[in-house]
Enzyme design. Structure first.
Site, PDB file in Angstrom:
ATOM      1  N   HIS A  60     -25.713  37.513 -45.460  1.00  0.00           N
ATOM      2  CA  HIS A  60     -25.957  38.372 -46.649  1.00  0.00           C
ATOM      3  C   HIS A  60     -26.413  37.494 -47.806  1.00  0.00           C
ATOM      4  CE1 HIS A  60     -23.662  41.852 -45.187  1.00  0.00           C
ATOM      5  NE2 HIS A  60     -23.280  40.904 -44.072  1.00  0.00           N
TER       6      HIS A  60
ATOM      7  N   ASP B 157     -29.450  35.504 -55.798  1.00  0.00           N
ATOM      8  CA  ASP B 157     -28.740  36.731 -54.970  1.00  0.00           C
ATOM      9  C   ASP B 157     -29.273  36.982 -53.678  1.00  0.00           C
ATOM     10  OD1 ASP B 157     -26.545  38.283 -54.708  1.00  0.00           O
ATOM     11  OD2 ASP B 157     -26.710  39.051 -56.776  1.00  0.00           O
TER      12      ASP B 157
HETATM   13  C1  GDG Z   1     -23.071  39.761 -51.096  1.00  0.00           C
HETATM   14  C2  GDG Z   1     -24.264  39.030 -51.741  1.00  0.00           C
HETATM   15  C3  GDG Z   1     -25.628  41.070 -51.101  1.00  0.00           C
HETATM   16  C4  GDG Z   1     -19.079  45.670 -58.473  1.00  0.00           C
HETATM   17  N1  GDG Z   1     -18.054  46.010 -59.640  1.00  0.00           N
HETATM   18  C5  GDG Z   1     -17.377  47.117 -58.996  1.00  0.00           C
HETATM   19  C6  GDG Z   1     -17.765  47.324 -57.811  1.00  0.00           C
HETATM   20  N2  GDG Z   1     -18.762  46.481 -57.466  1.00  0.00           N
HETATM   21  C7  GDG Z   1     -19.265  46.557 -56.215  1.00  0.00           C
HETATM   22  C8  GDG Z   1     -20.672  47.073 -56.235  1.00  0.00           C
HETATM   23  C9  GDG Z   1     -21.408  46.455 -55.186  1.00  0.00           C
HETATM   24  C10 GDG Z   1     -20.571  45.283 -54.835  1.00  0.00           C
HETATM   25  O1  GDG Z   1     -19.644  45.256 -55.628  1.00  0.00           O
HETATM   26  C11 GDG Z   1     -21.364  43.809 -55.352  1.00  0.00           C
HETATM   27  O2  GDG Z   1     -22.607  43.755 -54.593  1.00  0.00           O
HETATM   28  P1  GDG Z   1     -23.567  42.634 -54.851  1.00  0.00           P
HETATM   29  O3  GDG Z   1     -24.589  43.070 -53.761  1.00  0.00           O
HETATM   30  O4  GDG Z   1     -24.163  42.873 -56.063  1.00  0.00           O
HETATM   31  O5  GDG Z   1     -22.968  41.273 -54.665  1.00  0.00           O
HETATM   32  P2  GDG Z   1     -21.853  40.578 -53.778  1.00  0.00           P
HETATM   33  O6  GDG Z   1     -20.676  40.971 -53.569  1.00  0.00           O
HETATM   34  O7  GDG Z   1     -22.168  39.046 -54.049  1.00  0.00           O
HETATM   35  O8  GDG Z   1     -22.379  40.587 -52.168  1.00  0.00           O
HETATM   36  C12 GDG Z   1     -25.223  39.830 -52.433  1.00  0.00           C
HETATM   37  C13 GDG Z   1     -24.282  41.501 -50.528  1.00  0.00           C
HETATM   38  O9  GDG Z   1     -23.579  40.581 -50.036  1.00  0.00           O
HETATM   39  C14 GDG Z   1     -24.545  42.728 -49.337  1.00  0.00           C
HETATM   40  O10 GDG Z   1     -25.379  41.928 -48.388  1.00  0.00           O
HETATM   41  O11 GDG Z   1     -26.277  42.015 -51.849  1.00  0.00           O
HETATM   42  O12 GDG Z   1     -26.457  39.351 -52.564  1.00  0.00           O
HETATM   43  O13 GDG Z   1     -23.892  37.969 -52.482  1.00  0.00           O
HETATM   44  O14 GDG Z   1     -21.398  47.324 -54.147  1.00  0.00           O
HETATM   45  O15 GDG Z   1     -20.559  48.521 -56.412  1.00  0.00           O
HETATM   46  N3  GDG Z   1     -17.077  48.382 -57.110  1.00  0.00           N
HETATM   47  C15 GDG Z   1     -16.090  49.075 -57.560  1.00  0.00           C
HETATM   48  N4  GDG Z   1     -15.570  48.653 -58.899  1.00  0.00           N
HETATM   49  C16 GDG Z   1     -16.120  47.632 -59.744  1.00  0.00           C
HETATM   50  O16 GDG Z   1     -15.858  47.412 -60.848  1.00  0.00           O
HETATM   51  N5  GDG Z   1     -15.543  50.039 -57.076  1.00  0.00           N
END
Ligand code: GDG
Length: 486
Positions: A166, A378
């Site tokens: 990921h 990322d």
């Molecule tokens: C890893 C990789 C890759 C955020 N704030 C709230 C909330 N979120 C949710 C978002 C999103 C998730 O968290 C964050 O996903 P990201 O992809 O931006 O980042 P990572 O957590 O670092 O994820 C990344 C991912 O895995 C998938 O493969 O894209 O690069 O580092 O879904 O919506 N959700 C809620 N409240 C919040 O305040 N409910």
């Protein structure tokens, strides 16, 4: 019929200690939504750690209700406190996480961490062996568990295995700093299919592989290529992960969410909203982003009083000193910008340090005129895609870091920036502020089309197709359970 066995560090439901009592909290996100129907139809199993590092907790009992409701089995791998410290906080989060995000100066290469990582991977592999048959397809997720195929083979257990990373895969000059580089590469070659977020990550892996194992030959072109190594071959593919577009888009159309969106706009007196949403992590570039906003107000006084920057920072790894220091740094920066630029009735930066309920997050996405997604590095960044899905009016602007995996797909219609270049980001914000409605609509409509087409189900299909020549269409359709994030 063979089953799908999903293996990840954490289960889709986690145990959390709240007011002295262990509670089951449902995990969320696209991965659970997309994999749950497949698991249910195949009577699948999800293997992972529950999040509880205590002995004496009836983990299986607590999770059995969840299992019954979800329709597939959850199988826990229990970890001791010292395993959690050395394998999870240590090896995974203090070595692989910073190294693979190109931040090698943050790595702590303790040999103790490596040993714990191997021990825990062995423990996981034993569970996988016990809970699966040679008919099953084992889909392993992420950098915590790179040694699953290796240990299964060393136990003489034959399984078809796929691994999805990921996070980014670094270039050889960075990867070569890992003291256990050869062993990690060798372990990864034991999978039948290795999936990466972008073609660039896949290339980086192939270059590291050829540096450490010059006998490996990579053949083919396109998204999935083949590696011949000795008497075996395996595949490497780029599978950009995505989101359940329809779920986000339809939630943004719900009456209560539209109402909440309006309230948020009203609260800032219909000034434009620039939004940042991230787990509070040093890879996300939050301090750099706040400095860019500060530079924007400094260089472009015309924007003072006309725009609000809202940063949602979700608490993450709060036990770790580095993350606590990052939080302090962010809070000081927010204070400084607000101190410098606030006017009567206008506070430029709104900072929310909390996990918002899913529908509240969707309302924030819908209310935002500009999404400022500027990680330093990322794997993908789902926030960028979620913003597009929620922007049903298609008049928002996505400003996106060129170092997010999402940039590979969205670069034509997002406004790409270098997150380290605070002047450049400030300029992008200024330009985006004045983009005409037509310009915004033309770009956002294309972004939305792309995320709609290449959604999470497309992602699962592409991986399964490359792994076992099956797609979601091979499974009877059932109603999907959507888990809310706690
Ligand atoms: C890893 C990789 C890759 C955020 N704030 C709230 C909330 N979120 C949710 C978002 C999103 C998730 O968290 C964050 O996903 P990201 O992809 O931006 O980042 P990572 O957590 O670092 O994820 C990344 C991912 O895995 C998938 O493969 O894209 O690069 O580092 O879904 O919506 N959700 C809620 N409240 C919040 O305040 N409910």
């Amino acid at each position: 019929m063979s089953r799908l066995v999903v293996v990840s560090n954490r289960l889709p439901a986690a145990l959390k200690l709240e007011d002295g009592q262990w509670k089951v909290r449902q995990g969320g996100g696209g991965l659970v939504t997309a994999l749950a129907p497949v698991l249910r139809n195949r009577g699948g199993v999800w293997i992972g750690w529950s999040g509880a590092a205590e002995s004496g907790v009836d983990v299986d009992g607590l999770l059995s209700d969840f299992s019954a409701e979800a329709g597939y089995d959850l199988c826990t791998v229990s970890l001791t406190r010292s395993e959690v410290n050395d394998y999870y906080f240590g090896f995974s989060n203090e070595i692989i996480w910073p190294l693979f995000h190109d931040l090698q100066s943050r790595c702590r290469f303790h040999p103790r961490y490596w040993r714990a990582y191997l021990d825990v991977n062995f423990k996981f592999a034993e569970t996988v062996a016990r809970r699966s048959t040679s008919e099953d397809y084992i889909w392993i997720h992420d950098y915590h568990l790179m040694h699953q195929a290796f240990f299964l083979k060393s136990m003489g257990v034959k399984r078809r295995t796929g691994f999805f990373l990921h996070i980014p895969f670094p270039t050889p000059d960075i990867f070569m700093k890992l003291p256990w580089r050869w062993k990690v590469i060798q372990a990864l070659t034991e999978y039948d299919l290795l999936g990466f977020q972008t073609v660039q990550d896949r290339r980086n892996f192939a270059r590291c592989l050829q540096r450490l194992m010059p006998e490996a030959k990579v053949r083919g072109r396109g998204a999935v290529v083949t590696v011949n190594l000795g008497n075996r071959s395996f595949r490497l593919g780029a599978f950009p992960i995505s989101i359940d577009f329809n779920q986000f888009s339809s939630m943004a159309k719900r009456k209560d969410v539209i109402g909440r969106t309006f309230e948020l706009k009203e609260a800032v007196r219909h000034r434009k909203i620039i939004l940042g949403v991230d787990r509070l992590d040093y890879t996300k570039g939050i301090p750099e982003r706040i400095r860019s906003v500060q530079t924007m107000f400094k260089r472009y006084p015309d924007l003072r009083g006309k725009v609000n920057f809202v940063q949602v920072a979700v608490p993450s790894r709060e036990e770790v000193d580095e993350y606590r220091e990052l939080r302090q740094e962010i809070e000081q920066l927010v204070g400084r910008v607000n101190g410098e630029y606030s006017l009567p009735g206008w506070v430029p930066v709104h900072y929310l340090y909390r996990n918002l309920p899913h529908d509240e997050l969707v309302a924030y996405y819908s209310a935002a005129d500009i999404a400022l997604v500027t990680p330093l590095r990322d794997g993908m960044n789902l926030v960028a895609k979620e913003y597009c899905a929620c922007n049903n009016t298609a008049d928002g602007v996505l400003i996106l870091s060129e170092f997010a995996g999402a940039a590979a797909q969205l670069q034509r219609n997002a406004y790409l920036v270098n997150p380290y270049d605070v002047e450049g980001v400030a300029k992008a914000l200024h330009r985006a502020f004045y983009w005409s409605r037509e310009e915004r609509r033309a770009s956002m409509a294309k972004l939305r089309d792309q995320v709609r087409r290449n959604n999470i189900f497309w992602w699962v299909d592409s991986f399964l197709l490359a792994g076992i020549a099956k797609t979601l269409g091979d499974f009877p359709e059932i109603e999907t359970v959507h888990f809310e994030r706690s």
